[in-house]
Write a protein that holds these residues in place. Structure first.
Motif, short mmCIF file in Angstrom:
data_model
loop_
_atom_site.label_atom_id
_atom_site.label_comp_id
_atom_site.label_asym_id
_atom_site.label_seq_id
_atom_site.Cartn_x
_atom_site.Cartn_y
_atom_site.Cartn_z
N LEU A 201 0.82 -1.22 0.00
CA LEU A 201 0.00 0.00 0.00
C LEU A 201 0.85 1.27 0.00
N THR A 202 0.49 2.22 -0.86
CA THR A 202 1.18 3.51 -0.94
C THR A 202 0.13 4.62 -1.02
N ASN B 208 -7.72 6.42 0.19
CA ASN B 208 -9.19 6.37 0.22
C ASN B 208 -9.77 5.03 -0.27
N GLN B 209 -8.91 4.06 -0.62
CA GLN B 209 -9.40 2.75 -1.03
C GLN B 209 -9.76 1.91 0.20
N GLU B 210 -10.81 1.12 0.09
CA GLU B 210 -11.13 0.15 1.12
C GLU B 210 -10.41 -1.16 0.77
N ILE B 211 -9.66 -1.66 1.73
CA ILE B 211 -8.80 -2.82 1.46
C ILE B 211 -8.98 -3.87 2.55
N GLU C 201 -3.62 8.88 4.07
CA GLU C 201 -2.25 9.39 3.97
C GLU C 201 -1.82 9.94 5.32
N ARG C 202 -0.59 9.63 5.69
CA ARG C 202 -0.08 10.15 6.97
C ARG C 202 0.32 11.62 6.80
N THR D 149 5.62 1.07 3.52
CA THR D 149 4.24 1.59 3.64
C THR D 149 4.18 2.80 4.57
N GLY D 150 5.33 3.42 4.80
CA GLY D 150 5.41 4.45 5.84
C GLY D 150 4.72 5.76 5.55
#
Length: 594
Positions: free
Chosen positions: A12-13, A18-21, A79-80, A91-92
């Motif tokens: 994941l990036t 906003n995607q549901e995973i 997003e962080r 994935t940070g």
């Protein structure tokens, strides 16, 4: 769609914002911030940070769940903020807001931490190896091992080799280490042996008309464990080639090792054409046939200095008269080292059972002199001769060892490494390969004083076969060779003796008559009698290769399920007792110890 995951924990990036995973994995860490609970979810590929708010109905359940439990998370990628980005993770830049979760596998209380790579007791690590293997460093080591083996397979195919599998159940070998024996049910009273190596079979492959063979071969030897040797079993890249000389084997192995080590390590190769060092020279200059060429220190023989009248070091002189040898190691520009440095090296040598290491430093005022506990025993002329022999200069120091040949080789080799590490001379950013060649075919047994094979009895002797002086066996050298990297022996190999008459002759030197050779090695002799090509090979150890690439000191760290020092599998409780019914079926009866 897979019901357990849409992505793995390293995929994941920001593109997935906003995607549901769906993610599944192990709970690596939890951080409870009161209203927020952070969970690091880990799978084989990496880690993703997930977060759940206290208002979520699953919060309390997740808060209580044990680390290393396996869970499935449904969530949304966010997003962080810049200040919370973790650059150590792939994935940070994102985290997953948990919508719901499901427990797939509960974990009991852990006997050891998994999220940390700290060292832990061997007994615990091996008993719970499945937990140990979850830890980041060793998990990556095992993945590295898999990639190395795949790379080797592809490279060997590129080089024209065919992969064959040789038998696991075979006959017991009269030479080498102890065999593991397997009783035969259909042949009462007889035993198979697990192969110590596919040596005879790979030679038979050449006799069968195949040109280039290899396999990633399991080998079984009932021998004691060491840091670079697993008890019980290990794997090697076994290869053999027909119609070759020594250099042909070297060229293939060098191509493989250079491409392998360049592909899997950022360390530099000290030599891309591996040096060839004769056995005689390596034992003199390094004291061992497994030299670490990253170490610049060399050993010199200065025995003759102690036959001079102007040398008054009587202890060494008496030992030299009785047959001892004196070896020296020069350390460059160490005149300002404190005396404690030299005394500690001397003390270390005595703790290993040697008689110690004498030392002095070369100085020059108006003339050449030596400073140190034994410096006064040497004249200026003797010191100048020592400087010529050892390439020592003013300001350098010398350590001296005096023992019988085997002992002086051993202690000077160990001292060479010890001193180099103390002086920080080893360049850890390099791999230094070399070939050790020209091994003697025979040697004297120190106990019986009889001639015996020094290495591999099935090797081809060097020189014109018709003109070999069999009356002087200790002068015969063989086409035997070792490949060494950073002081670790990766393998021994040889050009094979494919001539039965020559084999009988060589075995007669160590006391075997024709009937004994036929009895012990009849299968091989018989095969070689039906038109055998000149052939040779080698078998580098997979475990040791991966150990070097991973930067590990112990082979256990690159082996998936190793045994302990007593050859026990603590996880599966092997070896174990078997039932009376099994013994009866195998026609075996156990004799009870008194």
């Amino acid at each position: 769609m897979n019901k357990y995951r849409t992505h793995n924990c390293t995929e994941l990036t920001k593109k997935n914002k906003n995607q549901e995973i769906i993610l599944s994995g192990w709970i690596n860490k939890k951080r409870d911030h009161g209203n927020l609970l952070f969970i690091d979810l880990r799978d084989n590929y990496g880690v993703t940070q997930c977060v759940i708010d206290k208002s979520n109905k699953f919060f309390n359940e997740l808060e209580k769940i044990q680390l290393e439990s396996v869970i499935k998370i449904n969530g949304k990628v966010v997003e962080r903020s810049k200040e919370t980005i973790n650059s150590d993770l792939k994935t940070g830049e994102i985290e997953v807001n948990i919508i719901s979760f499901e427990t797939l596998g509960h974990c009991m209380e852990l006997p050891m931490p998994v999220f940390s790579d700290q060292d832990y007791a061997e007994e615990i690590r091996l008993k719970y190896r499945f937990l140990d293997l979850r830890r980041k460093k060793i998990h990556e080591n095992i993945i590295l091992r898999s990639k190395v083996i795949s790379f080797i397979r592809n490279k060997m195919s590129e080089l024209g080799f065919l992969e064959f599998q040789t038998p696991i159940l075979t006959s017991s070998s009269p030479e080498g280490a102890r065999d593991f024996l397997v009783p035969s049910r259909l042949n009462p009273g007889k035993f198979y042996a697990l192969p110590q190596a596919p040596q005879q079979f790979k030679q038979l492959v050449m006799v069968s008309g195949f040109d280039k063979y290899f396999q990633i071969a399991p080998c079984f030897r009932d021998e004691d464990a060491r840091a670079d040797r697993s008890p019980g079993e290990f794997y090697q890249l076994d290869l053999e080639m027909s119609f070759v000389e020594q250099e042909d084997v070297f060229n293939v192995v060098e191509k493989l090792m250079i491409s392998l080590f360049k592909n899997f390590s950022s360390k530099k190769l000290l030599h891309e054409k591996f040096p060839r060092i004769s056995y005689e020279k390596v034992m003199l200059k390094y004291g061992t046939d497994k030299p670490d060429l990253r170490n610049p220190l060399l050993i010199n023989d200065i025995t003759n200095i102690f036959t001079r009248e102007d040398v008054k070091f009587d202890i060494f002189k008496k030992l030299v008269k009785s047959g001892s040898k004196v070896r020296s190691i020069v350390t460059k520009k160490t005149k300002n080292k404190p005396r404690s440095f030299f005394d500690n090296i001397d003390k270390w040598a005595k703790e290993l059972g040697a008689s110690g290491l004498a030392y002095f430093t070369i100085e020059k005022d108006q003339k050449i002199s030596a400073k140190g506990p034994v410096g006064k025993f040497f004249s200026e002329d003797s010191l100048m001769d020592i400087m010529k022999i050892t390439n020592a200069e003013v300001g350098d120091s010398l350590f001296l060892a005096c023992e019988k040949l085997k002992e002086v080789e051993k202690i000077s080799s160990l001292a060479r490494d010890k001193i180099a590490y103390e002086l920080n001379l080893i360049d850890e950013s390099k791999f230094a390969f070399c070939w050790i060649v020209d091994y003697p075919m025979f040697e004297k047994d120190e106990v019986t004083n009889k001639v015996k094979f020094s290495h591999n009895p099935f090797s081809m002797p060097q020189g014109d076969i018709k003109n070999i002086d069999f009356k002087k066996p200790l002068n015969i050298k063989a086409y035997q060779y070792d490949i060494v990297c950073n002081g670790v022996e990766l393998s021994s190999g040889a050009i094979r003796n494919h001539i039965p008459e020559l084999m009988y002759k060589l075995f007669s030197i160590v006391g075997y008559d024709k009937n004994q050779v036929d009895e012990k090695f009849g299968g091989m002799i018989n095969a070689l009698s039906y038109g055998a090509p000149p052939h040779g090979g080698i078998a580098p150890g997979i475990d040791r290769i991966v150990m070097l690439l991973a930067g590990e000191k112990n082979i256990r760290e690159v082996t998936m399920f190793p045994m302990n020092q007593n050859a026990q599998d603590l996880m599966m409780n092997a070896p174990s007792k078997v039932s009376e019914e099994q013994l009866k079926e195998l026609n075996l009866d156990l004799k009870k110890k008194k």
